[in-house]
Motif scaffolding. Structure first.
Motif, PDB file in Angstrom:
ATOM      1  N   ALA A 165      30.426  43.663  32.625  1.00  0.00           N
ATOM      2  CA  ALA A 165      31.007  42.591  33.429  1.00  0.00           C
ATOM      3  C   ALA A 165      30.181  41.313  33.300  1.00  0.00           C
ATOM      4  N   VAL A 203      30.999  40.054  29.650  1.00  0.00           N
ATOM      5  CA  VAL A 203      32.377  39.878  29.191  1.00  0.00           C
ATOM      6  C   VAL A 203      33.254  39.191  30.229  1.00  0.00           C
ATOM      7  N   SER A 204      33.095  39.519  31.500  1.00  0.00           N
ATOM      8  CA  SER A 204      33.875  38.880  32.567  1.00  0.00           C
ATOM      9  C   SER A 204      32.887  38.250  33.547  1.00  0.00           C
ATOM     10  N   CYS A 205      32.652  38.877  34.691  1.00  0.00           N
ATOM     11  CA  CYS A 205      31.585  38.400  35.577  1.00  0.00           C
ATOM     12  C   CYS A 205      31.267  39.470  36.613  1.00  0.00           C
ATOM     13  N   THR A 244      33.268  34.373  33.036  1.00  0.00           N
ATOM     14  CA  THR A 244      34.355  33.873  33.893  1.00  0.00           C
ATOM     15  C   THR A 244      33.857  33.447  35.276  1.00  0.00           C
ATOM     16  N   SER A 245      32.546  33.352  35.431  1.00  0.00           N
ATOM     17  CA  SER A 245      31.989  33.033  36.756  1.00  0.00           C
ATOM     18  C   SER A 245      32.423  31.662  37.253  1.00  0.00           C
ATOM     19  N   ASP A 279      41.532  38.551  39.446  1.00  0.00           N
ATOM     20  CA  ASP A 279      42.212  38.294  38.170  1.00  0.00           C
ATOM     21  C   ASP A 279      41.237  38.007  37.029  1.00  0.00           C
ATOM     22  N   TYR A 280      39.938  38.071  37.313  1.00  0.00           N
ATOM     23  CA  TYR A 280      38.943  37.699  36.305  1.00  0.00           C
ATOM     24  C   TYR A 280      37.961  38.824  35.980  1.00  0.00           C
ATOM     25  N   GLY A 281      38.264  40.038  36.404  1.00  0.00           N
ATOM     26  CA  GLY A 281      37.402  41.166  36.073  1.00  0.00           C
ATOM     27  C   GLY A 281      36.101  41.199  36.833  1.00  0.00           C
TER      28      GLY A 281
END
Length: 381
Positions: free
Chosen positions: A29, A32-34, A137-138, A203-205
């Motif tokens: 996370a 790749v995402s946050c 995506t933070s 919606d952003y993991g």
């Protein structure tokens, strides 16, 4: 929330090691995402008053002349003999209004040096919650949660405002070496802010992240940890256990043009003749695999970071020790931080690290490489 029931003590607080069954989804996370990490146990000291800037210039070795409202700097600090005490961030929130974070309590040490300065100190450790939102995506999550575009907040910048009536401070900082932000708010509002971020992050993991994944991320970033990669002078019995900032990879936090801060004369003199240096290392994974194959055993890569010291050798003699090491799920490498004799710390130097295979002590090749191991452009973009 912490389904693993795995906790560790952090400054007297039970903090989650990992929320789920393993750290891999949490580490992923971050990259790749946050992920959202509760870092509230950090020690926090507010420094305010007309003499705050002069006082901080006295106790900290950084050049603070350009530090203004809405800016953050990273710094270290030392005792009178130039030995390293701690490191952390210093944020400026306005004229004569600063906050210093630290791994160990800093209030008493700061208080010992404030005589003669028109300054007030406040321990905010318990009153201020801190949440680290880290990963690619933070920014999108933070902007959605607070209904404000944070894409223009520069690296090591700071913002202060109110969100749904809650006083909020945001800094573009973190301990993962990735794009990230830290959110500061009254402790009583911490759960509400946590929920805001997770509502926006669905919606952003976004995942909750424990300290185990954070430890792996900070090793990938090449960040040192007080109490692990170096010891605070306060906790040492012998000078051989102590380090100067230049020996602990923090020499860049010392302004060598100044001579008026605590420990200046001793540390600057020591910088010319260090007894050790901090290095990044890549362990020869193929060599380690061969040693396992030789005894018909599969090679294991234990997850997480490991902090027990391991001997580093060159030519059959000990030249240092590994202080932190981890298998990087991102880079697919065994990474390590360690301290070695200065002549062994040059880039490309070949060393040997102790390991165990089938209950037999062996040595595996390790190469000195630059830090950070992972440094994405998005971190500062």
């Amino acid at each position: 929330l912490c389904e693993s029931f795995s906790w560790k003590d952090w400054a007297g607080v039970h903090s989650p090691c990992v929320y789920g069954d393993c750290l891999d989804p949490e580490h992923q996370a971050i990259r790749v995402s946050c992920g959202l990490i509760d870092v509230s146990p950090l020690f926090k000291t507010a420094i305010r008053g007309p003499g705050a800037a002069a006082f901080l210039a006295r106790v900290l070795p950084r050049d603070l002349s350009s530090l203004e409202a809405g800016k953050v700097v990273y710094t270290s600090w030392m005792d009178e003999d130039g030995w390293l005490l701690d490191d952390g961030t210093l944020a400026c929130w306005g004229n004569d209004d600063y906050r210093l974070t630290s791994a160990d309590p800093a209030f008493n040490w700061l208080d010992q040096h404030c005589r003669g300065f028109e300054v007030e100190l406040e321990d905010q450790t318990a009153s201020i919650a801190s949440l680290a939102l880290q990963g690619p995506t933070s920014c999108a999550v933070l902007s959605s949660a607070f209904s404000r575009d944070f894409s223009e907040l520069e690296f090591f910048g700071a913002w202060e405002g109110s969100v749904e009536g809650i006083p909020i401070q945001v800094t573009r900082t973190g301990y993962t070496g990735d794009l990230g932000f830290e959110i500061w708010c009254p402790s009583s509002e911490g759960p509400a802010v946590w929920d805001m971020l997770f509502t926006a992050g669905s919606d952003y993991g976004l995942l909750p992240v424990g300290l185990d994944a954070l430890d792996v991320a900070r090793i990938e970033a090449g960040f040192v940890l007080q109490g692990v990669d170096y010891r605070s002078s306060h906790s040492c019995l012998l000078d051989s256990q102590r380090s100067t900032p230049f020996e602990a990879g923090l020499g860049w936090t010392v302004d060598k043009t100044r001579s008026d801060f605590v420990g200046a004369a001793a540390s600057l003199a020591a910088s010319r003749n260090p007894t050790k240096v901090l290095v990044g290392l890549e362990v020869d994974i193929e060599g380690l695999e061969y040693l396992h194959e030789r005894v018909a055993l599969p090679m294991e890569m234990p997850p997480g970071a490991h902090r027990d010291p391991v001997v580093l050798s060159s030519g059959g003699r000990q030249v240092g020790r590994v202080t932190s090491r981890a298998w990087s799920p991102l880079l697919k490498k065994v990474l390590a931080l360690g301290t070695v004799l200065p002549e062994c710390g040059r880039r490309g130097s070949k060393l040997e690290v102790d390991a165990w295979v089938n209950d037999e002590q062996v040595r595996v090749s390790a190469e000195v490489v630059p830090r950070p191991f992972f440094d994405p452009t998005r971190k500062k973009a």
